[in-house]
Motif scaffolding. Sequence first.
Motif, short mmCIF file in Angstrom:
data_model
loop_
_atom_site.label_atom_id
_atom_site.label_comp_id
_atom_site.label_asym_id
_atom_site.label_seq_id
_atom_site.Cartn_x
_atom_site.Cartn_y
_atom_site.Cartn_z
N GLN A 1 0.86 -1.18 0.00
CA GLN A 1 0.00 0.00 0.00
C GLN A 1 0.90 1.23 0.00
O GLN A 1 1.79 1.35 0.84
CB GLN A 1 -0.91 0.00 1.23
CG GLN A 1 -1.99 -1.07 1.22
CD GLN A 1 -1.43 -2.44 1.56
OE1 GLN A 1 -0.67 -2.61 2.48
NE2 GLN A 1 -1.82 -3.43 0.77
N VAL B 1 1.18 5.54 -0.36
CA VAL B 1 0.47 6.81 -0.24
C VAL B 1 1.46 7.95 -0.50
O VAL B 1 2.42 8.13 0.26
CB VAL B 1 -0.16 6.98 1.15
CG1 VAL B 1 -0.88 8.32 1.23
CG2 VAL B 1 -1.14 5.84 1.43
N GLU B 2 1.21 8.71 -1.57
CA GLU B 2 2.08 9.83 -1.92
C GLU B 2 1.58 11.12 -1.27
O GLU B 2 0.39 11.27 -0.99
CB GLU B 2 2.12 10.06 -3.44
CG GLU B 2 2.57 8.87 -4.27
CD GLU B 2 1.40 8.14 -4.87
OE1 GLU B 2 1.57 7.53 -5.94
OE2 GLU B 2 0.30 8.16 -4.27
N SER B 3 2.52 12.04 -1.09
CA SER B 3 2.19 13.39 -0.63
C SER B 3 3.30 14.33 -1.07
O SER B 3 4.35 13.88 -1.54
CB SER B 3 2.02 13.42 0.89
OG SER B 3 3.21 13.06 1.54
N CYS C 1 6.50 9.06 -0.41
CA CYS C 1 5.65 7.90 -0.64
C CYS C 1 5.86 6.94 0.52
O CYS C 1 6.92 6.32 0.63
CB CYS C 1 6.00 7.25 -1.96
SG CYS C 1 5.15 5.68 -2.27
N TYR D 1 3.24 9.50 -9.48
CA TYR D 1 2.88 8.26 -8.81
C TYR D 1 4.13 7.54 -8.33
O TYR D 1 5.13 7.51 -9.05
CB TYR D 1 2.15 7.31 -9.77
CG TYR D 1 0.89 7.86 -10.39
CD1 TYR D 1 0.94 8.59 -11.58
CD2 TYR D 1 -0.35 7.62 -9.80
CE1 TYR D 1 -0.22 9.09 -12.16
CE2 TYR D 1 -1.51 8.10 -10.38
CZ TYR D 1 -1.44 8.83 -11.56
OH TYR D 1 -2.59 9.32 -12.13
N ASP E 1 2.41 -2.45 -7.79
CA ASP E 1 1.63 -1.70 -6.83
C ASP E 1 1.87 -0.21 -7.04
O ASP E 1 3.00 0.23 -7.21
CB ASP E 1 2.02 -2.09 -5.40
CG ASP E 1 1.81 -3.57 -5.14
OD1 ASP E 1 2.75 -4.22 -4.67
OD2 ASP E 1 0.71 -4.06 -5.44
N TRP E 2 0.78 0.56 -6.98
CA TRP E 2 0.81 1.98 -7.29
C TRP E 2 0.09 2.78 -6.22
O TRP E 2 -0.89 2.32 -5.63
CB TRP E 2 0.12 2.24 -8.63
CG TRP E 2 0.83 1.61 -9.78
CD1 TRP E 2 0.77 0.31 -10.18
CD2 TRP E 2 1.72 2.27 -10.70
NE1 TRP E 2 1.57 0.12 -11.27
CE2 TRP E 2 2.17 1.30 -11.62
CE3 TRP E 2 2.19 3.57 -10.82
CZ2 TRP E 2 3.05 1.60 -12.67
CZ3 TRP E 2 3.06 3.88 -11.86
CH2 TRP E 2 3.49 2.90 -12.76
N GLY E 3 0.58 3.98 -6.00
CA GLY E 3 -0.13 4.92 -5.16
C GLY E 3 -1.23 5.62 -5.94
O GLY E 3 -1.42 5.38 -7.13
N GLN E 4 -1.92 6.54 -5.27
CA GLN E 4 -3.05 7.23 -5.89
C GLN E 4 -2.62 8.45 -6.69
O GLN E 4 -3.40 9.00 -7.45
CB GLN E 4 -4.07 7.64 -4.82
CG GLN E 4 -3.75 8.93 -4.07
CD GLN E 4 -2.56 8.82 -3.12
OE1 GLN E 4 -2.07 7.73 -2.84
NE2 GLN E 4 -2.11 9.95 -2.60
N GLY E 5 -1.39 8.90 -6.50
CA GLY E 5 -0.86 10.03 -7.24
C GLY E 5 -0.97 11.34 -6.48
O GLY E 5 -1.85 11.52 -5.63
N THR E 6 -0.07 12.26 -6.80
CA THR E 6 -0.10 13.60 -6.23
C THR E 6 0.21 14.59 -7.35
O THR E 6 1.11 14.37 -8.17
CB THR E 6 0.90 13.73 -5.06
OG1 THR E 6 0.77 15.02 -4.46
CG2 THR E 6 2.34 13.53 -5.51
#
Length: 122
Positions: free
Chosen positions: A3, A5-7, A22, A95, A111-116
């Motif tokens: 899992q 999560v980017e920011s 990430c 991403y 596996d990929w994050g949701q993007g920022t």
Amino acid sequence: QAQLVESGGGLVQAGGSLRLSCVGSGRTFDTYAMAWFRQAPGKERECVAAISGGGGRTIYTDSVKGRFTIFKDYTKNTLYLQMNSLKPEDTAVYYCATGVQLTDSPLSYNDWGQGTQVTVSS
């Protein structure tokens, strides 16, 4: 499965800097390759930078060499992308992704994050 999560995205003027983060869970950061991809409207997803599981090898797309740096903090299970001297053409959704092989192909990442969103104004 990891899992991610980017920011850290945002709006910045040309010449400015941003640091993307990430945070990952579910996989050991020192086992898998990780990468930052970006996708601008109407364009294909592009690998910006990637780093091996142990962190000893990195790859960068030519347009960001000397400006961007990819690195990991294993104690925080966090992947970073330090972006300096930003240009309007760096505008895209960024991403993070994890995969078993160090490569610039998005097909190799599972596996990929949701993007920022990163927006660079001129």
